[in-house]
Write an enzyme that holds these catalytic residues in place. Structure first.
Site, short mmCIF file in Angstrom:
data_model
loop_
_atom_site.label_atom_id
_atom_site.label_comp_id
_atom_site.label_asym_id
_atom_site.label_seq_id
_atom_site.Cartn_x
_atom_site.Cartn_y
_atom_site.Cartn_z
CB SER A 35 -0.89 0.00 1.26
OG SER A 35 -1.68 1.16 1.30
CB SER A 107 -2.15 -9.52 -5.16
OG SER A 107 -1.39 -8.65 -5.93
#
Length: 198
Positions: A35, A107
């Site tokens: 992120s 992911s």
């Protein structure tokens, strides 16, 4: 476990027909990384550049998909696996429709990404590792999620209390602490041209 009474229904218009109509091939560009690494920013700019080139493309963004298709999923390991499985299946449908689909998802697990790769024909799955030092991602913290995770307000946050497994052999590695967004997009466009997708 699949239903034995379901049979894949072939379509009259094939993927190759759509490639000829579009004058480009289809693929999934699978962005993975922490992120704050720049996945969504780069994917959005790539989508914009493809649009200007007359390429049929679409972006599946992690947050956006969780507002609808995957709104029933949390962030446990099981839910993360299912989140990625569903996105892989949706991406496959986009590729069958003749489009270039970009996925911007953390992911974090190698096994999940490899399972998605196996859904596609050779050359249709392009894994792009958006590599950025964790400290920089946390410092950027564009959504304030790292701060919440450090404060214990978010559980199972990648890089803090949930692991991230970087790809072993991605098609592309983009170091976003060294490249601008435009430079990163140009690297991807050159790759697509070199592979005869564009």
């Amino acid at each position: 476990m699949g239903n034995q009474n379901l049979i894949w229904h072939p379509t009259v218009v094939s993927k190759l027909d759509r490639h000829r109509l579009n004058n480009h091939k289809s693929c999934v560009i699978w962005f993975t990384g922490f992120s704050g690494s720049g996945k969504s920013t780069i994917a959005n700019e790539l989508d914009a550049q493809l649009y200007l080139l007359g390429i049929r493309s679409y972006l599946l963004d992690g947050d956006n998909v969780r507002h609808g298709l995957n709104k029933d999923l949390g962030f446990s390991s099981e839910d993360r696996h299912e989140n990625i499985r569903r996105i892989g299946e949706v991406a496959k449908l986009f590729v069958l429709s003749g489009q270039i689909v970009m996925t911007a998802f953390i992911s974090p697990f190698k096994q999940d990404r490899e399972q998605i790769r196996n859904l596609f024909e050779e050359g249709e799955y392009i894994e792009v590792f958006i590599n950025c030092p964790f400290e920089i991602c946390e410092h950027r913290d564009p959504k304030g999620l790292y701060k919440k995770a450090r404060n214990g307000e978010i559980q199972d946050f990648t890089g803090i209390d949930s692991p991230y497994e970087p790809p072993n052999n991605p098609e592309l590695i983009i170091n976003t602490d060294q490249f601008t967004v435009k430079e990163a997009v140009e690297v991807i466009l050159e790759y697509l041209r070199g592979r005869g997708i564009l």
